[in-house]
Design an enzyme around this catalytic site. Structure first.
Site, PDB file in Angstrom:
ATOM      1  N   GLU A 104      49.222 -49.896 -39.194  1.00 28.21           N
ATOM      2  CA  GLU A 104      48.144 -49.627 -38.241  1.00 28.21           C
ATOM      3  C   GLU A 104      47.258 -50.854 -38.088  1.00 28.21           C
ATOM      4  O   GLU A 104      47.127 -51.658 -39.012  1.00 28.21           O
ATOM      5  CB  GLU A 104      47.267 -48.482 -38.762  1.00 28.21           C
ATOM      6  CG  GLU A 104      47.594 -47.111 -38.188  1.00 28.21           C
ATOM      7  CD  GLU A 104      47.082 -46.921 -36.760  1.00 28.21           C
ATOM      8  OE1 GLU A 104      46.787 -47.917 -36.059  1.00 28.21           O
ATOM      9  OE2 GLU A 104      47.001 -45.758 -36.345  1.00 28.21           O
ATOM     10  N   ASP A 105      46.621 -50.957 -36.929  1.00 30.09           N
ATOM     11  CA  ASP A 105      45.621 -52.011 -36.759  1.00 30.09           C
ATOM     12  C   ASP A 105      44.344 -51.661 -37.512  1.00 30.09           C
ATOM     13  O   ASP A 105      43.774 -52.488 -38.212  1.00 30.09           O
ATOM     14  CB  ASP A 105      45.336 -52.253 -35.260  1.00 30.09           C
ATOM     15  CG  ASP A 105      44.964 -50.982 -34.493  1.00 30.09           C
ATOM     16  OD1 ASP A 105      45.018 -49.876 -35.069  1.00 30.09           O
ATOM     17  OD2 ASP A 105      44.625 -51.111 -33.304  1.00 30.09           O
ATOM     18  N   ASP A 108      39.798 -45.753 -38.720  1.00 32.17           N
ATOM     19  CA  ASP A 108      38.361 -45.535 -38.525  1.00 32.17           C
ATOM     20  C   ASP A 108      38.007 -44.167 -39.122  1.00 32.17           C
ATOM     21  O   ASP A 108      37.825 -44.048 -40.333  1.00 32.17           O
ATOM     22  CB  ASP A 108      38.101 -45.646 -37.013  1.00 32.17           C
ATOM     23  CG  ASP A 108      36.649 -45.528 -36.619  1.00 32.17           C
ATOM     24  OD1 ASP A 108      35.798 -45.344 -37.496  1.00 32.17           O
ATOM     25  OD2 ASP A 108      36.349 -45.610 -35.412  1.00 32.17           O
ATOM     26  N   PHE A 157      32.151 -52.272 -34.245  1.00 35.64           N
ATOM     27  CA  PHE A 157      33.314 -52.254 -33.355  1.00 35.64           C
ATOM     28  C   PHE A 157      33.850 -53.671 -33.209  1.00 35.64           C
ATOM     29  O   PHE A 157      33.121 -54.590 -32.844  1.00 35.64           O
ATOM     30  CB  PHE A 157      32.936 -51.693 -31.977  1.00 35.64           C
ATOM     31  CG  PHE A 157      34.125 -51.524 -31.087  1.00 35.64           C
ATOM     32  CD1 PHE A 157      34.938 -50.401 -31.190  1.00 35.64           C
ATOM     33  CD2 PHE A 157      34.460 -52.497 -30.156  1.00 35.64           C
ATOM     34  CE1 PHE A 157      36.058 -50.251 -30.382  1.00 35.64           C
ATOM     35  CE2 PHE A 157      35.579 -52.351 -29.341  1.00 35.64           C
ATOM     36  CZ  PHE A 157      36.377 -51.223 -29.465  1.00 35.64           C
ATOM     37  N   ARG A 170      43.062 -58.113 -26.957  1.00 35.97           N
ATOM     38  CA  ARG A 170      44.158 -58.003 -27.933  1.00 35.97           C
ATOM     39  C   ARG A 170      44.768 -59.355 -28.305  1.00 35.97           C
ATOM     40  O   ARG A 170      45.294 -59.525 -29.396  1.00 35.97           O
ATOM     41  CB  ARG A 170      45.290 -57.137 -27.361  1.00 35.97           C
ATOM     42  CG  ARG A 170      44.943 -55.684 -27.186  1.00 35.97           C
ATOM     43  CD  ARG A 170      46.214 -54.875 -26.949  1.00 35.97           C
ATOM     44  NE  ARG A 170      45.956 -53.569 -26.361  1.00 35.97           N
ATOM     45  CZ  ARG A 170      45.587 -52.490 -27.049  1.00 35.97           C
ATOM     46  NH1 ARG A 170      45.413 -52.564 -28.353  1.00 35.97           N
ATOM     47  NH2 ARG A 170      45.391 -51.338 -26.442  1.00 35.97           N
TER      48      ARG A 170
HETATM   49  P1  IMP Z   1      40.603 -43.049 -35.886  1.00 35.93           P
HETATM   50  O1  IMP Z   1      41.511 -41.944 -35.421  1.00 35.93           O
HETATM   51  O2  IMP Z   1      39.137 -42.693 -35.728  1.00 35.93           O
HETATM   52  O3  IMP Z   1      40.900 -43.535 -37.289  1.00 35.93           O
HETATM   53  O4  IMP Z   1      40.783 -44.247 -34.881  1.00 35.93           O
HETATM   54  C1  IMP Z   1      41.849 -45.067 -34.977  1.00 35.93           C
HETATM   55  C2  IMP Z   1      42.084 -45.807 -33.697  1.00 35.93           C
HETATM   56  O5  IMP Z   1      40.862 -46.072 -32.985  1.00 35.93           O
HETATM   57  C3  IMP Z   1      42.658 -47.172 -34.020  1.00 35.93           C
HETATM   58  O6  IMP Z   1      44.060 -47.134 -34.099  1.00 35.93           O
HETATM   59  C4  IMP Z   1      42.142 -48.014 -32.869  1.00 35.93           C
HETATM   60  O7  IMP Z   1      43.012 -47.919 -31.770  1.00 35.93           O
HETATM   61  C5  IMP Z   1      40.828 -47.396 -32.507  1.00 35.93           C
HETATM   62  N1  IMP Z   1      39.674 -48.097 -33.135  1.00 35.93           N
HETATM   63  C6  IMP Z   1      38.890 -47.664 -34.143  1.00 35.93           C
HETATM   64  N2  IMP Z   1      37.945 -48.563 -34.452  1.00 35.93           N
HETATM   65  C7  IMP Z   1      38.139 -49.608 -33.617  1.00 35.93           C
HETATM   66  C8  IMP Z   1      37.469 -50.881 -33.465  1.00 35.93           C
HETATM   67  O8  IMP Z   1      36.505 -51.251 -34.162  1.00 35.93           O
HETATM   68  N3  IMP Z   1      37.967 -51.693 -32.498  1.00 35.93           N
HETATM   69  C9  IMP Z   1      39.026 -51.349 -31.694  1.00 35.93           C
HETATM   70  N4  IMP Z   1      39.672 -50.173 -31.809  1.00 35.93           N
HETATM   71  C10 IMP Z   1      39.228 -49.306 -32.764  1.00 35.93           C
HETATM   72 MG    MG Z   2      45.536 -47.884 -32.921  1.00 32.00          MG
END
Ligand code: IMP
Ligand code: MG
Length: 180
Positions: A104-105, A108, A157, A170
């Site tokens: 994963e990138d 969050d 962010f 990106r």
């Molecule tokens: P989660 O489901 O809240 O864990 O969100 C995960 C997804 O939200 C990641 O795979 C990203 O695509 C996006 N995301 C969460 N935080 C960031 C950020 O700081 N920058 C860019 N994308 C984010």
């Molecule tokens: Mg993602």
């Protein structure tokens, strides 16, 4: 490297350089090389779009035989999580009995990764671990263990190195954070 960039309506400044990212990727690759040395051909499962750059750098540092495939599970728009989760697309061959490393990138709140792990475990893989470039510990609210975390950050962010702000940013090789 530009100090301040504009993407859509916001300005961003450099937070983590490409050199720092490379060191963190190296460290996580070393852990994977140790942990998976005796495993039968693990599958790296890159989560599109954000993980493409991390996975391409990580995989060059991996020393065991592996397979690579990409899946998609989009749930994020703008700078706050929508909470909505979607289905997994792109997994065409069986993962039954296989060792899976999800790449994963960023993790969050953990909503996306929890959903993905549940969908994968339903297919009876031998093991599933998560390897993320970024982890936001203050935001994470799920129980799924995130074993491999290259870098931990606060709730800011960020964009760059695969991560986007409404699809922009990106391609940046450094990580930028909102500056205002
Ligand atoms: P989660 O489901 O809240 O864990 O969100 C995960 C997804 O939200 C990641 O795979 C990203 O695509 C996006 N995301 C969460 N935080 C960031 C950020 O700081 N920058 C860019 N994308 C984010
Ligand atoms: Mg993602």
């Amino acid at each position: 490297m530009k100090d301040i960039i504009q993407l859509h309506d916001r300005h961003f400044k450099v937070m983590i350089t490409a050199e720092e990212i490379d060191r963190a990727v190296e460290a996580v690759a070393e852990r994977l090389n140790a942990d998976y040395a005796d495993c039968d051909t693990p599958i790296f499962l890159g989560v599109l779009n954000g993980s493409f750059m991390f996975l391409s750098d990580l995989i060059k540092k991996i020393e065991f035989n592996n397979e690579i495939t990409f899946v998609k599970l989009a749930s994020y728009e703008g700078t706050s999580s929508t909470g909505a989760v979607k289905n997994l697309i792109g997994l065409n061959s069986s993962i039954e009995g296989r060792h899976i490393v999800i790449v994963e990138d960023i993790v969050d709140t953990g909503g996306s990764i929890q959903h993905m792990v549940e969908l994968l475990k339903a297919q009876n893989p031998a093991s599933v671990e998560v390897c993320t470039l970024f982890f936001k510990p203050a935001s994470y609210s799920k129980q799924i263990p995130i074993k491999y975390r290259a870098l931990e950050i606060g709730n800011e962010f960020i964009v760059g190195y695969g991560l986007d702000y409404d699809q922009l940013g990106r391609s940046l090789k450094d990580i930028y954070v909102v500056s205002e």
